[in-house]
Design a protein around this motif. Structure first.
Motif, PDB file in Angstrom:
ATOM      1  N   TYR A  84       0.867  -1.182   0.000  1.00  0.00           N
ATOM      2  CA  TYR A  84       0.000   0.000   0.000  1.00  0.00           C
ATOM      3  C   TYR A  84       0.900   1.227   0.000  1.00  0.00           C
ATOM      4  N   LEU A  85       0.759   2.101  -0.999  1.00  0.00           N
ATOM      5  CA  LEU A  85       1.618   3.272  -1.142  1.00  0.00           C
ATOM      6  C   LEU A  85       0.789   4.544  -1.122  1.00  0.00           C
ATOM      7  N   VAL A  86       1.193   5.482  -0.263  1.00  0.00           N
ATOM      8  CA  VAL A  86       0.513   6.775  -0.157  1.00  0.00           C
ATOM      9  C   VAL A  86       1.430   7.851  -0.716  1.00  0.00           C
ATOM     10  N   GLY A  87       0.924   8.642  -1.645  1.00  0.00           N
ATOM     11  CA  GLY A  87       1.719   9.693  -2.258  1.00  0.00           C
ATOM     12  C   GLY A  87       1.879  10.899  -1.347  1.00  0.00           C
ATOM     13  N   SER A  88       3.048  11.530  -1.425  1.00  0.00           N
ATOM     14  CA  SER A  88       3.322  12.741  -0.645  1.00  0.00           C
ATOM     15  C   SER A  88       3.355  13.949  -1.576  1.00  0.00           C
ATOM     16  N   GLU A  89       3.405  15.159  -0.979  1.00  0.00           N
ATOM     17  CA  GLU A  89       3.348  16.356  -1.813  1.00  0.00           C
ATOM     18  C   GLU A  89       4.568  16.540  -2.694  1.00  0.00           C
ATOM     19  N   ASP A  90       5.700  15.955  -2.335  1.00  0.00           N
ATOM     20  CA  ASP A  90       6.908  16.091  -3.159  1.00  0.00           C
ATOM     21  C   ASP A  90       7.003  15.005  -4.222  1.00  0.00           C
ATOM     22  N   GLY A  91       5.938  14.231  -4.395  1.00  0.00           N
ATOM     23  CA  GLY A  91       5.907  13.236  -5.456  1.00  0.00           C
ATOM     24  C   GLY A  91       6.373  11.849  -5.063  1.00  0.00           C
ATOM     25  N   ARG A  92       6.844  11.687  -3.834  1.00  0.00           N
ATOM     26  CA  ARG A  92       7.306  10.371  -3.397  1.00  0.00           C
ATOM     27  C   ARG A  92       6.136   9.526  -2.896  1.00  0.00           C
ATOM     28  N   ASP A  93       6.268   8.220  -3.071  1.00  0.00           N
ATOM     29  CA  ASP A  93       5.319   7.274  -2.499  1.00  0.00           C
ATOM     30  C   ASP A  93       5.939   6.653  -1.261  1.00  0.00           C
ATOM     31  N   VAL A  94       5.178   6.614  -0.172  1.00  0.00           N
ATOM     32  CA  VAL A  94       5.653   6.013   1.069  1.00  0.00           C
ATOM     33  C   VAL A  94       4.772   4.807   1.371  1.00  0.00           C
ATOM     34  N   GLU A  95       5.426   3.704   1.678  1.00  0.00           N
ATOM     35  CA  GLU A  95       4.661   2.501   1.979  1.00  0.00           C
ATOM     36  C   GLU A  95       4.041   2.576   3.370  1.00  0.00           C
ATOM     37  N   THR A  96       2.791   2.162   3.463  1.00  0.00           N
ATOM     38  CA  THR A  96       2.142   2.101   4.772  1.00  0.00           C
ATOM     39  C   THR A  96       2.154   0.679   5.319  1.00  0.00           C
ATOM     40  N   ILE A  97       1.736  -0.293   4.514  1.00  0.00           N
ATOM     41  CA  ILE A  97       1.733  -1.682   4.989  1.00  0.00           C
ATOM     42  C   ILE A  97       2.032  -2.641   3.848  1.00  0.00           C
ATOM     43  N   LEU A  98       2.447  -3.844   4.227  1.00  0.00           N
ATOM     44  CA  LEU A  98       2.577  -4.980   3.320  1.00  0.00           C
ATOM     45  C   LEU A  98       1.448  -5.955   3.604  1.00  0.00           C
ATOM     46  N   VAL A  99       0.961  -6.599   2.565  1.00  0.00           N
ATOM     47  CA  VAL A  99      -0.035  -7.659   2.733  1.00  0.00           C
ATOM     48  C   VAL A  99       0.426  -8.869   1.935  1.00  0.00           C
ATOM     49  N   GLY A 100       0.471 -10.008   2.589  1.00  0.00           N
ATOM     50  CA  GLY A 100       0.847 -11.251   1.924  1.00  0.00           C
ATOM     51  C   GLY A 100      -0.251 -12.278   2.042  1.00  0.00           C
ATOM     52  N   ARG A 101       0.140 -13.527   2.180  1.00  0.00           N
ATOM     53  CA  ARG A 101      -0.834 -14.614   2.179  1.00  0.00           C
ATOM     54  C   ARG A 101      -1.737 -14.623   3.415  1.00  0.00           C
ATOM     55  N   GLU A 102      -1.454 -13.726   4.382  1.00  0.00           N
ATOM     56  CA  GLU A 102      -2.319 -13.636   5.559  1.00  0.00           C
ATOM     57  C   GLU A 102      -3.614 -12.884   5.279  1.00  0.00           C
ATOM     58  N   GLY A 103      -3.724 -12.243   4.113  1.00  0.00           N
ATOM     59  CA  GLY A 103      -4.887 -11.376   3.960  1.00  0.00           C
ATOM     60  C   GLY A 103      -5.375 -11.181   2.537  1.00  0.00           C
ATOM     61  N   ALA A 104      -5.961 -10.016   2.327  1.00  0.00           N
ATOM     62  CA  ALA A 104      -6.558  -9.666   1.044  1.00  0.00           C
ATOM     63  C   ALA A 104      -6.576  -8.157   0.923  1.00  0.00           C
ATOM     64  N   VAL A 105      -6.748  -7.664  -0.303  1.00  0.00           N
ATOM     65  CA  VAL A 105      -6.814  -6.219  -0.527  1.00  0.00           C
ATOM     66  C   VAL A 105      -8.019  -5.902  -1.398  1.00  0.00           C
ATOM     67  N   GLY A 106      -8.691  -4.793  -1.059  1.00  0.00           N
ATOM     68  CA  GLY A 106      -9.792  -4.306  -1.877  1.00  0.00           C
ATOM     69  C   GLY A 106     -11.157  -4.811  -1.451  1.00  0.00           C
ATOM     70  N   GLY A 107     -12.045  -3.908  -1.004  1.00  0.00           N
ATOM     71  CA  GLY A 107     -13.439  -4.264  -0.774  1.00  0.00           C
ATOM     72  C   GLY A 107     -13.673  -5.296   0.308  1.00  0.00           C
ATOM     73  N   ILE A 108     -12.900  -5.227   1.393  1.00  0.00           N
ATOM     74  CA  ILE A 108     -13.010  -6.247   2.430  1.00  0.00           C
ATOM     75  C   ILE A 108     -14.320  -6.125   3.207  1.00  0.00           C
ATOM     76  N   VAL A 109     -14.663  -4.921   3.628  1.00  0.00           N
ATOM     77  CA  VAL A 109     -15.873  -4.746   4.429  1.00  0.00           C
ATOM     78  C   VAL A 109     -16.857  -3.762   3.810  1.00  0.00           C
ATOM     79  N   SER A 110     -16.437  -3.035   2.770  1.00  0.00           N
ATOM     80  CA  SER A 110     -17.294  -1.983   2.221  1.00  0.00           C
ATOM     81  C   SER A 110     -18.447  -2.568   1.409  1.00  0.00           C
ATOM     82  N   PHE A 111     -19.503  -1.794   1.290  1.00  0.00           N
ATOM     83  CA  PHE A 111     -20.642  -2.161   0.461  1.00  0.00           C
ATOM     84  C   PHE A 111     -20.674  -1.225  -0.740  1.00  0.00           C
ATOM     85  N   GLY A 112     -20.762  -1.799  -1.919  1.00  0.00           N
ATOM     86  CA  GLY A 112     -20.753  -0.972  -3.115  1.00  0.00           C
ATOM     87  C   GLY A 112     -19.334  -0.691  -3.577  1.00  0.00           C
TER      88      GLY A 112
END
Length: 247
Positions: free
Chosen positions: A64-92
Motif C-alpha cells: 500500500y503506497l501513499v503519495g506525498s506532496e513532493d511526489g514520493r510514495d511512502v509505503e504504509t503496509i505490506l499484505v501477503g498470504r495472511e490477507g486480502a486487498v480491496g473491498g473487504i468490508v465496504s458495500f458498493g
C-alpha cells in the motif's frame, strides 16, 4: 490469464481463505479466479472503483503506497498470504484511497466484491471473519504510523526485511537500496549506510536486486518491535492467520 478455481480444487495458499469454515468457503469457491500477477503490477490507483478483492497466495506480496506532496510514495503496509486487498468490508464500489501495487509477483486469487457481499449476506460467520481481518489491517496502519514517527531508519529497515521474510518464507528478499528508500520515505544514501552496516556485521549480504539474510536473530535484534505488535493482534483477533516465522 485467469481461470475459475472451483469448489473441487484444493484451497488456494492464502491463510485467510484457508481458515474459512467449509460452508463459508463453499459460498466463495465457485467465484474464485486464479489470477497470477507480476511484480510492480498496479492493482488500484487512488480514486479507482474497488470492484475486486485480491488474495495474495504463497510468497506473493502487495504494498500500500501513499503519495506525498513532493511526489514520493511512502509505503504504509505490506499484505501477503495472511490477507486480502480491496473491498473487504465496504458495500458498493467505493474509491481506492492509495496505490496498491504488487511487490513480489506470484499466485493470486481474485473475487468480485459483489460476489463477496452476496456470500456475506448469507453467512454471519463469513461476514464477521472479514470484519475481524479489516480490524487487523487497520491495526497494521496504526502501527506503521507510529513506527514511521518514532523509530530509526535502521530499525524500520530491519523490520521491513523481517516482515517480508515472514510472508514469503524465504531468506532471500528481492530488494534494492532505491526500493527500500522509497518504501521508508527517506533518501537512498540513508538506506545505503544502514545496509552497509548490516553487511559489515555479517547480518546480510547484497546481490543484484536482492538481499540475503544470514543472521535472522541479529537482524531481529536491530528491528523495532512493531512486527511483534502486529502479530500479537492477529493472534488475538484471527489466530493462525499471520504467517509463522521461518527460523
Amino acid at each position: 490469464m485467469s481461470k475459475i478455481i472451483g469448489a473441487a480444487a484444493a484451497r488456494p495458499d492464502n491463510n485467510l481463505l484457508q481458515t474459512l469454515r467449509e460452508a463459508d468457503y463453499a459460498l466463495l469457491a465457485p467465484w474464485l479466479e486464479s489470477n497470477p500477477q507480476d511484480a510492480n503490477q498496479l492493482l488500484y490507483n487512488p480514486g479507482d472503483n474497488v470492484e475486486t478483492v485480491h488474495f495474495p497466495c504463497g510468497p506473493s506480496l502487495v504494498s500500500y503506497l501513499v503519495g506525498s506532496e513532493d511526489g514520493r510514495d511512502v509505503e504504509t503496509i505490506l499484505v501477503g498470504r495472511e490477507g486480502a486487498v480491496g473491498g473487504i468490508v465496504s458495500f458498493g464500489h467505493l474509491p481506492a484511497y492509495c496505490r496498491i501495487v504488487v511487490k513480489y509477483g506470484g499466485p493470486f486469487v481474485r473475487l468480485r466484491v459483489t460476489q463477496l457481499e452476496a456470500a456475506k449476506a448469507q453467512s454471519p460467520t463469513l461476514r464477521y471473519l472479514f470484519a475481524r481481518y479489516a480490524d487487523c489491517l487497520l491495526a497494521q496502519v496504526f502501527q506503521s504510523t507510529a513506527c514511521n514517527a518514532i523509530h530509526s531508519i535502521e530499525q524500520r529497515a530491519a523490520k521491513w526485511i523481517l516482515s517480508a521474510m515472514d510472508r514469503t518464507g524465504d531468506h532471500v528478499v528481492p530488494l534494492t537500496h532505491e526500493q527500500l528508500a522509497t518504501m521508508l520515505g527517506v533518501g537512498r544514501s540513508y538506506t545505503s549506510r544502514v545496509m552497509q552496516g548490516f553487511r559489515a556485521d555479517r547480518i546480510l549480504e547484497t546481490r543484484r536486486g536482492a538481499v540475503v539474510v544470514r543472521d535472522r536473530e541479529a537482524l531481529k535484534a536491530r528491528a523495532c518491535l512493531c512486527n511483534e505488535s502486529v502479530k500479537a493482534h492477529f493472534d488475538a483477533v484471527l489466530r493462525g492467520v499471520y504467517p509463522a516465522s521461518e527460523e
